[in-house]
Design an enzyme around this catalytic site. Sequence first.
Site, short mmCIF file in Angstrom:
data_model
loop_
_atom_site.label_atom_id
_atom_site.label_comp_id
_atom_site.label_asym_id
_atom_site.label_seq_id
_atom_site.Cartn_x
_atom_site.Cartn_y
_atom_site.Cartn_z
CG PHE A 1 -7.69 6.15 3.42
CD1 PHE A 1 -7.70 4.88 2.86
CD2 PHE A 1 -7.64 7.25 2.57
CE1 PHE A 1 -7.65 4.71 1.48
CE2 PHE A 1 -7.60 7.09 1.19
CZ PHE A 1 -7.60 5.81 0.64
CG ASN B 1 1.37 2.95 11.36
OD1 ASN B 1 1.57 2.76 10.16
ND2 ASN B 1 1.26 4.17 11.88
CG ASP C 1 -4.47 7.35 17.20
OD1 ASP C 1 -5.02 8.24 16.49
OD2 ASP C 1 -4.60 6.14 16.97
CE LYS D 1 -10.19 9.21 10.53
NZ LYS D 1 -9.10 8.24 10.18
N PRO E 1 -1.55 15.68 17.90
CG PRO E 1 -0.68 17.83 17.61
CD PRO E 1 -0.27 16.42 17.93
CG ASP E 2 -7.63 14.03 14.62
OD1 ASP E 2 -7.44 14.10 13.39
OD2 ASP E 2 -8.45 13.26 15.15
CE LYS F 1 -10.65 11.96 13.55
NZ LYS F 1 -9.34 11.30 13.40
CE LYS G 1 20.75 0.94 20.75
NZ LYS G 1 21.47 -0.07 19.95
#
Length: 415
Positions: A338, A224, A293, A352, A319-320, A356, A303
């Site tokens: 966040f 990301n 996620d 959230k 895993p969260d 959590k 490669k």
Amino acid sequence: MKPNGEDEPDSNRHFPRVLVGVTGGIAAYKVCEIVSALAKSGIEVQVILTEAACEFISPLTFATLSRRPAYTDKDFWQPMQGRPLHIRLGEWADIFLIAPLTANTLAKLTYGLADNLLTNTVLASTCPILLAPAMNTDMWEQPSVQQNWQKFRENPRIHSTGMGVGLLACDRIGAGRMAEPEEIGAHLESLLHTQGKRDLSGKRVLISAGGTREHFDPVRFLGNPSTGKMGVAVAQAALHRGATVTLVHTPLSVPLPPGLQTVPVVSAAQMQEAILTYYTEADFIVMAAAVADVKPAEYVNQKLPKKLLPDALTLAPVPDIAAELGRRKQSHQCLIGFAAQTGDFVKPAREKLHQKNLDAIAANPIDRPDSGFGSDTNQAVFLDRTGRQQNVPACSKLKMAHELWDFVLVLSAEC
């Protein structure tokens, strides 16, 4: 200040005030950049130079950069116009920066000696003082200098930057470099916000930062756009407020401030392992990282040629970490998350927060200008488990980090 030298009434003040004391070291040239940046940002700046400092940089240079007179010992010994100059300057300042701080001036300040305008103004001031020392390595390591350094820093007004290590002007390689202007500027920004409070002193803070990378071969990964700037700002703000900070971070695009314990990782699994290793000792845990996620279900250890790349990539869940911490956290620990969102960013952040078992969350809109990934500024809505909500308009990420700590510390005090 008015033309007759008297201060404007406090009711007419609009901008923070930084007084800069420059002593006789080659690093004085770096202070020009600091003064220029402060003045351009709208902060009122005044500069005092010692006699030795004038051998390196002219008062005219600082007067031009600050848009105000730069004072020297010649001004100190002139007949008074109104109240004494050192008294007026000491009372005028919100923050007093001394950079570079030489061994000579450090010794004077440690024992309360006042034989020039700078040292007299220090004694006449009550505001927080930020020290940025700079000298030859052997000078810095002298027992007498180290004793003075430790003794003077016992004063609760005194704050200090780190000492840089590298090639010095004397061709010596070692400790002695003055902190870079960016680091000093960040510390000044923190002090202007906190007014010198060390309200995280004695606390241990664990922070995650950056975007995780989930590789499917050695050179390709799912990731990301997170640069880690926000997480680093949260860590820097905590450090400036007196905390002991551990930062678990992925590859970053920003330098790390000195004074942090750092744990570099790459993937979400590595971040989880590091976070679970350190979390038991933390009073505050801030999950500022953009954690994946999902990850590729299989990893190839060499490669893949382009012709062998799969048409579809099979994914597996990651895993969260925040949810796992929410299950494990102890009663004295505060867990902050966040939520980087688009569109209606507050509702999913509130969900959230409860799902959590977080204590607070920063809802961060990443689809607005100058906000979110990669930007130097940010905006957010803070939420906590008691139902409090605070809007934070666009500001620097370091200021937003301080606003977050202000918000969290109120919650912590109520527990």
